[in-house]
Design an enzyme around this catalytic site. Structure first.
Site, PDB file in Angstrom:
ATOM      1  N   GLY A  13      46.473  48.700  50.308  1.00 58.66           N
ATOM      2  CA  GLY A  13      45.460  48.480  49.276  1.00 58.66           C
ATOM      3  C   GLY A  13      45.036  47.021  49.259  1.00 58.66           C
ATOM      4  N   GLN A  67      41.313  39.277  46.550  1.00 62.60           N
ATOM      5  CA  GLN A  67      42.303  38.830  47.539  1.00 62.60           C
ATOM      6  C   GLN A  67      41.649  38.203  48.767  1.00 62.60           C
ATOM      7  OE1 GLN A  67      44.662  42.733  47.183  1.00 62.60           O
ATOM      8  NE2 GLN A  67      46.213  41.263  47.767  1.00 62.60           N
ATOM      9  N   CYS A  77      52.852  43.084  48.166  1.00 61.65           N
ATOM     10  CA  CYS A  77      51.446  42.682  48.016  1.00 61.65           C
ATOM     11  C   CYS A  77      51.090  41.745  49.158  1.00 61.65           C
ATOM     12  CB  CYS A  77      51.261  41.974  46.679  1.00 61.65           C
ATOM     13  SG  CYS A  77      49.572  41.425  46.372  1.00 61.65           S
ATOM     14  N   LEU A  78      49.907  41.940  49.726  1.00 59.50           N
ATOM     15  CA  LEU A  78      49.490  41.062  50.822  1.00 59.50           C
ATOM     16  C   LEU A  78      49.326  39.615  50.354  1.00 59.50           C
ATOM     17  CD1 LEU A  78      46.904  43.401  52.606  1.00 59.50           C
ATOM     18  CD2 LEU A  78      49.244  42.853  53.333  1.00 59.50           C
ATOM     19  N   HIS A  85      48.299  48.829  40.676  1.00 56.87           N
ATOM     20  CA  HIS A  85      48.588  47.515  41.271  1.00 56.87           C
ATOM     21  C   HIS A  85      47.279  46.789  41.613  1.00 56.87           C
ATOM     22  CE1 HIS A  85      50.823  44.884  44.335  1.00 56.87           C
ATOM     23  NE2 HIS A  85      49.545  44.673  44.610  1.00 56.87           N
ATOM     24  N   GLU A  86      46.351  47.521  42.254  1.00 57.41           N
ATOM     25  CA  GLU A  86      45.087  46.894  42.663  1.00 57.41           C
ATOM     26  C   GLU A  86      44.228  46.547  41.450  1.00 57.41           C
ATOM     27  OE1 GLU A  86      45.027  45.841  45.566  1.00 57.41           O
ATOM     28  OE2 GLU A  86      46.615  47.107  46.345  1.00 57.41           O
ATOM     29  N   HIS A 139      44.978  43.300  39.957  1.00 56.51           N
ATOM     30  CA  HIS A 139      44.355  42.154  40.645  1.00 56.51           C
ATOM     31  C   HIS A 139      43.006  41.792  40.005  1.00 56.51           C
ATOM     32  CE1 HIS A 139      46.931  41.210  44.054  1.00 56.51           C
ATOM     33  NE2 HIS A 139      47.029  42.483  44.391  1.00 56.51           N
TER      34      HIS A 139
HETATM   35 NI    NI Z   1      48.446  43.235  45.702  1.00 61.95          NI
END
Ligand code: NI
Length: 172
Positions: free
Chosen positions: A47, A52, A95-96, A137-138, A141
């Protein structure tokens, strides 16, 4: 399509609140979603929120297909949570933007969501399991919230200290 650099915490841009897409979903939004998916697949991750890659708009991409399965790209524009279950599901998240750190977060096990898809069609559906975890989660962000913000202060500081150290070492 292009692979774009992913912002890594602690980066103040990740703390921004993302703005809704006003009006219809355009080719420019679709080009951004294409870049986001390419960036996410390359990372690799399941995701990615637009912020991001430094774009503060309420757009998310996701692909929950397992390795070896055909790709199942999903696109979310202006996602909203309409309902969340009282039942929670603990899940080990990563998370990236928080590389090499994983920890359990508890979130509602099921949510009902509404969003516009790649073609600008309005979709309402229920999500559960990994899908529910990932969309929440997304969507965090989009509010400038990282999964480590759900952890204890001690754990969060530990994760951030590790990331700061990695940034210092990369700068040497
Ligand atoms: Ni993330």
């Amino acid at each position: 399509m292009a692979i774009r650099p992913i912002l890594v915490a602690p980066d103040p841009r990740l703390k921004q609140t993302s703005k809704p897409v006003e009006g219809p979903v355009t080719d420019a939004h679709r080009a951004l979603m294409d870049d986001m998916l390419e960036t996410m697949y390359d990372a690799p991750g399941i995701g990615l929120a637009a912020i991001q890659i430094g774009e503060p708009v309420r757009i998310i991409v996701m692909d929950l297909a397992r390795e070896g399965e055909p790709k199942q790209p999903r696109h979310f524009v202006n996602p909203e949570i309409l309902w969340a279950s009282e039942e929670v599901l603990p899940y080990e998240e990563g998370c990236l933007s928080v590389p090499d750190y994983y920890d359990d977060v508890e979130r509602p096990a099921r949510v009902k969501i509404r969003y516009l898809n790649y073609h600008g069609e309005r979709i309402e559906e229920e999500a559960e399991g990994l899908y529910a975890v990932c969309i929440q989660h997304e969507m965090d962000h989009l509010e400038g919230v990282l999964f480590i913000d759900h952890l204890s202060r001690l754990k969060r500081e530990k994760a951030l200290a590790k990331l700061r150290k990695a940034k210092r070492e990369a700068a040497l």
